[in-house]
Write an enzyme that holds these catalytic residues in place. Structure first.
Site, PDB file in Angstrom:
ATOM      1  N   SER A 105     -36.593 -28.090  -3.727  1.00 44.84           N
ATOM      2  CA  SER A 105     -35.705 -28.429  -4.840  1.00 44.84           C
ATOM      3  C   SER A 105     -34.236 -28.118  -4.599  1.00 44.84           C
ATOM      4  CB  SER A 105     -36.168 -27.728  -6.121  1.00 44.84           C
ATOM      5  OG  SER A 105     -37.299 -28.385  -6.659  1.00 44.84           O
ATOM      6  N   LYS A 108     -31.769 -30.894  -5.053  1.00 47.03           N
ATOM      7  CA  LYS A 108     -31.121 -31.241  -6.318  1.00 47.03           C
ATOM      8  C   LYS A 108     -29.627 -30.901  -6.327  1.00 47.03           C
ATOM      9  CE  LYS A 108     -35.542 -30.908  -8.619  1.00 47.03           C
ATOM     10  NZ  LYS A 108     -36.563 -29.995  -9.118  1.00 47.03           N
ATOM     11  N   SER A 162     -34.966 -26.897 -12.948  1.00 43.36           N
ATOM     12  CA  SER A 162     -35.422 -27.577 -11.731  1.00 43.36           C
ATOM     13  C   SER A 162     -36.405 -28.686 -12.064  1.00 43.36           C
ATOM     14  CB  SER A 162     -36.076 -26.585 -10.757  1.00 43.36           C
ATOM     15  OG  SER A 162     -36.100 -27.119  -9.450  1.00 43.36           O
TER      16      SER A 162
END
Length: 330
Positions: A105, A108, A162
Site C-alpha cells: 500500500s 498509494k 489505506s
C-alpha cells in the site's frame, strides 16, 4: 582578423552541436540508473534551447552504493531500506537500495500524488460497484456502492485508512479505469526518474508485475512531500468524513491513520518529529513503511523500510534508522 573570428565562431557552434547531438532534437529526460552496477548516468533536460539546460537531480540525494550502514542496525529483520537527508542531499543509509521490491500500500503515495496533480479535489465521486466489491481481508475505507463524496475526502480514506476501495474509486474517476490510471502512475514515476518501477494497480495488492525499489520510492515520495495538500493529508491522525449514501441519506465515519507514529501506538526517537507517511502490508511485500520526519536540527528526513518480518520489527528498525542515520552530520 575577421576571418579568424568567424572561424572560431563556426568551430564553437560545431562543438556545441556535437555536445548536444546525443540528446536528440526534442526535450527529453534521460536520467537512468543501472541496477547491475548501481551507477548513475545523469542527462540534461529541456535541450531545445541552450538557455534552458539544467541538470536533473541536482537537489536529490544520490549514491552509487546498494548497501551501507547495515551492520550498525538490525537490518536482518527487513529486506530493504534507506534514509535520505533532504537538507544535506545525503543518502545516509542503504540496504538493497536498488533491488526489486513489492510496495504493497505504499503504492498509494503515487496514487495520491497523481490524483492531486491531475484533478480538481472538489470533484464529486460516486463509488462504483467494482470499487466497493473488496474481499473481507482487504484494507478498506468501508465504502458502499453509490456513496458520494469529494475527491479530497477520498484521499483521506486512501492514505489514512489505506482503503483499497478509495484507491479504485479515485482511479476510475481520474483514469477511467484502474488500467487507465496505472498508465498515469507509470508516466509520473518515469518523469520523476523512478525508472525501475512498474505499477499495475492504484492500491498495491500483489501483482508480480507491480514493483518498485527503495530508491525509486524515495524519488516519488520526495516529490510528493513538496505538495502542501499531500502533506496535509499524510500528517492527519484521524479524519471525520460526511458524505451521501446511495439512498440520499447522510452518512459519516472516522478514518484513523494506520501509521503507528500518528495513531499514538509508537513513539519516534527523542528529537524527531514525525510528519506522516504510508504503511503497506501484503504477504509478498511484508511490512512496509515510508516516513517523513524532521530531526532536532529541523532537517527533513525520508526513511523507508521494506519487507520487514512483522509490525514490531518494522517500527523497531525504523527507530534505529532515525536514531543512527537521521541525525545531522557532526
Amino acid at each position: 582578423m575577421k576571418c579568424i573570428d568567424k572561424l572560431l565562431s563556426l568551430l564553437l557552434v560545431a562543438c556545441l552541436g556535437l555536445g548536444l547531438v546525443s540528446c536528440g532534437s526534442e526535450s527529453t529526460d534521460q536520467t537512468s540508473y543501472d541496477l547491475e552496477t548501481t551507477s548513475y548516468q545523469y542527462g540534461i533536460t529541456k535541450v531545445n534551447n541552450i538557455s534552458d539546460v539544467s541538470f536533473y537531480g541536482s537537489n536529490l540525494c544520490v549514491t552509487d552504493q546498494d548497501n551501507f550502514g547495515i551492520d550498525q542496525v538490525d537490518s536482518h529483520v527487513a529486506g530493504a531500506g534507506g534514509v535520505f537527508n533532504l537538507a544535506t542531499g545525503q543518502c545516509t543509509y542503504g540496504q538493497n537500495l536498488f533491488g526489486k521490491m513489492y510496495p504493497a500500500s505504499t503504492t498509494k503515495i503515487l496514487t495520491c500524488l497523481v490524483a492531486i496533480e491531475q484533478a480538481d479535489l472538489d470533484t464529486q465521486v460516486t463509488v462504483s460497484a467494482h470499487a466497493a466489491d473488496q474481499t473481507s481481508d482487504s484494507s478498506v475505507a468501508n465504502l458502499a456502492e453509490g456513496d458520494a463524496m469529494t475527491l479530497k475526502d477520498l484521499l483521506y480514506g486512501l492514505m489514512l485508512r489505506s482503503g483499497n476501495d478509495a484507491a479504485i474509486a479515485i482511479a476510475e474517476t481520474i483514469g477511467g479505469s484502474e488500467e487507465g490510471f496505472a498508465k498515469l502512475m507509470n508516466e509520473k514515476a518515469a518523469a520523476l526518474g523512478a525508472t525501475h518501477s512498474h505499477f499495475v494497480t492504484p492500491h498495491g495488492l500483489h501483482e508480480d508485475d507491480h514493483y518498485t525499489t527503495v530508491y525509486d520510492m524515495y524519488l516519488i515520495f520526495q516529490a510528493a512531500v513538496q505538495n502542501e495538500t499531500f502533506l496535509q493529508v499524510i500528517s492527519t491522525p484521524s479524519y471525520d468524513v460526511s458524505y451521501t449514501g446511495a439512498d440520499g441519506q447522510a452518512k459519516s465515519q472516522t478514518w484513523v491513520s494506520t501509521n503507528r507514529y500518528l495513531n499514538g501506538k509508537e513513539s519516534a526517537p527523542a528529537g524527531f518529529t514525525v510528519v506522516g507517511g504510508k504503511t503497506g502490508t501484503t504477504y509478498e511485500a511484508g511490512y512496509c513503511l515510508v516516513l517523513y520526519s524532521y530531526n532536532d536540527q529541523n532537517q527533513p528526513i525520508i526513511s523507508i523500510v521494506y519487507n520487514s518480518d512483522c509490525t514490531l520489527n518494522l517500527y523497531y528498525l525504523m527507530n534505529e534508522l532515525l536514531y543512527t542515520f537521521g541525525e545531522a552530520p557532526s
